[in-house]
Design a protein around this motif. Sequence first.
Motif: not given
Length: 456
Positions: A123-126, A149-155, A173-176, A422-426
Amino acid sequence: MIRLTWVQPEDLVGHALQRAENDDVDVADLRARWAESGGDPEPRHTGASDVPAPPALRRLGVDLLDEIDRRPSPFDATEPTDLDGIRTLTPDSATPAERRPVPGDFIDRVHGAWLGRAAGCLLGKPVEKIPRRGIREILEATGNWPLDGWFTARGLPSDVARRWPWNRRSAPTSLAENIDGMPEDDDLNFPMLNLSLLEAHGARLTSEDIGAAWLGELPAGRVFTAERVAYRNLLLGLTPPETARMHNPFQDWIGAQIRGDVFGWVFPGDPARAAELAWRDAVLSHTRSGVYGEMFIAAACAAAMVATSVDEVIDAGLSVVPPGSRYAEAVRFARELPATYADFERAVDAIERRYGNLHWVHVLNNTALLVAALAYGEGDFAHTITLVVSGGWDTDSNGASAGSLIGALTGAAALPEYWTVPLHNRVSSSLNGFDGIGFDTLSWRTLTVAQRMALS
């Protein structure tokens, strides 16, 4: 030209002068000498210049760093770094808990801690390095304020994007719209490396073992600030704790605090033993407040594995930190803010008034923000990580610590799927044997170590 930052004298002197002044050391004469010779008296940031300093200025930088290292601080007596000195001031930290079997809900709790650490970090990376006012402007522009929620560049309007550019290494790799598993981050690499060290050495793990693992597993370009200085000092043949002290103005920054979680997880309900292992790790690169940060987190994580409340977690962390230290003062100050301010934003204003002069990666301001988020979050996972990230400073590290502690309190089964799916266990990692590893596997490996510790 290859010029590794954070280790060149011309990059370090400004930071060293600032650290000395924070420690009430009179360095006015050294600051004047540096400025008169053409050096930058203000702390330089990574990437500030690709041009090396002239040889004479670099030699002066080395001389000044040597002199700063020699000058005593009034905090030397009240904020010890040696373990015996710390234990003298914190009797509880010298009294390990009675050995008990690993709790029956351990796997759910430690799974929650690993997942929580990753989600909070992601969440804090971007917005790492973006100041608080910039984070708020981004969120308001994208309809996501207060952060939930997650950060986004949309809008996101182009003028806001230009004014507050995302962390260039993290945003892809860290935006929604881009999240696909947990990308590589030192906030995950260090706990995974420490897990492997505990698997190899158990409770006998030493600072020297950790230093050897750094040299074998971590490229110099993948460690930063205090860790990079310690890495250089290891290559020069120094051993801990001297690796933390020589020409290292970052001894009180947050780097050690992000490394302590796993030491707590493997000692559930035993803050004292967790703090001792954290101390062995921390003194490789940090002193005083920097060391207390890792001990606090390790002890808090140990408590979080068995506790039912945030208060128990904070109490455990404080039990291993000298009560008269600036670190303990920061924790107490932040913990008491809800009694004065009903609104978290006003609480962060108060933290900024008290600690806003410190670097954004310093341990004291970030710890105060972390503890305030824990206090206001009241054990709610989403509320806690979004509060701490919206407060700015070292957003990914604070998000990781908050997520780890509340994830352990909550357990994986109760974590909201919005933050875990969203982490997809990875996890992606450059560490040998860890790239693509699942959080479930990390949890079972942590359980195995904890079971061995319970029998040792």
